[in-house]
Enzyme design. Structure first.
Site, short mmCIF file in Angstrom:
data_model
loop_
_atom_site.label_atom_id
_atom_site.label_comp_id
_atom_site.label_asym_id
_atom_site.label_seq_id
_atom_site.Cartn_x
_atom_site.Cartn_y
_atom_site.Cartn_z
CG HIS A 178 -2.04 -0.81 1.27
ND1 HIS A 178 -3.07 -1.04 2.16
CD2 HIS A 178 -2.17 -2.39 0.43
CE1 HIS A 178 -3.66 -1.99 1.99
NE2 HIS A 178 -3.35 -2.58 0.90
CD GLU A 234 -1.99 4.22 3.30
OE1 GLU A 234 -1.72 3.51 2.44
OE2 GLU A 234 -3.02 4.26 3.72
CB CYS A 283 -6.46 -0.48 5.43
SG CYS A 283 -4.63 -1.14 5.17
CB CYS A 333 -2.02 1.53 6.27
SG CYS A 333 -1.71 0.82 4.62
#
Length: 149
Positions: free
Chosen positions: A53, A55, A83, A86
């Site tokens: 992801h 992040e 999420c 993260c």
């Protein structure tokens, strides 16, 4: 020091992710002086890595550059509510502030879903600012998914 938003750069990363066929999420990490230390868009498909992801990618890059697993005093700009995975990484890295665009009622982990930062087990809670360039972030996500339906 005057506040400067880095959400435009995060949106540019999200657009680039969409062009690669990735879910259009972008992130930018800035140090305490306001210098961009890392920026990325999602790369889960490209890297065949469900943890890639935006992040996570910027946290990894910044930690490597800093030679530390912690990033106190850093600010994270991300186009979508992080999420749970993260959010946990943000807490572990001790990131000071998180600015995010669109909320994510389906998979968010901050204001929705797991609400990672509200748990007693959470060792660090960053300052949170939502709704930054939310309309642009939402429009990009909506267009991406509409094109796939």
């Amino acid at each position: 020091m005057t506040f400067k938003s880095h959400m435009a750069a995060a949106l540019a990363e999200a657009h680039a992710a969409a062009q690669r066929g990735e879910v259009p999420v972008g992130a930018v990490l800035v140090d305490g002086s306001g210098k961009v230390v890392a920026q990325a868009g999602n790369r889960t498909r490209e890297l065949s890595d469900p943890t890639a992801h935006a992040e996570i990618l910027v946290i990894r890059a910044a930690c490597t550059a800093a030679g530390s697993e912690r990033l106190p005093g850093h600010d994270l700009y991300v186009t979508l509510e992080p999420c749970a995975m993260c959010a946990t990484a943000i807490s572990a890295a001790r990131i000071a502030r998180v600015y995010y665009g669109a909320t994510d009622p389906k998979s968010g982990g901050v204001a929705h879903g797991a609400r990672v930062f509200s748990h007693a087990q959470c060792h660090h809670v960053p300052e949170l600012y939502d709704g930054i360039a939310a309309e642009d972030s939402e429009a990009l996500l909506k267009a991406f998914f509409d094109a796939r339906r």
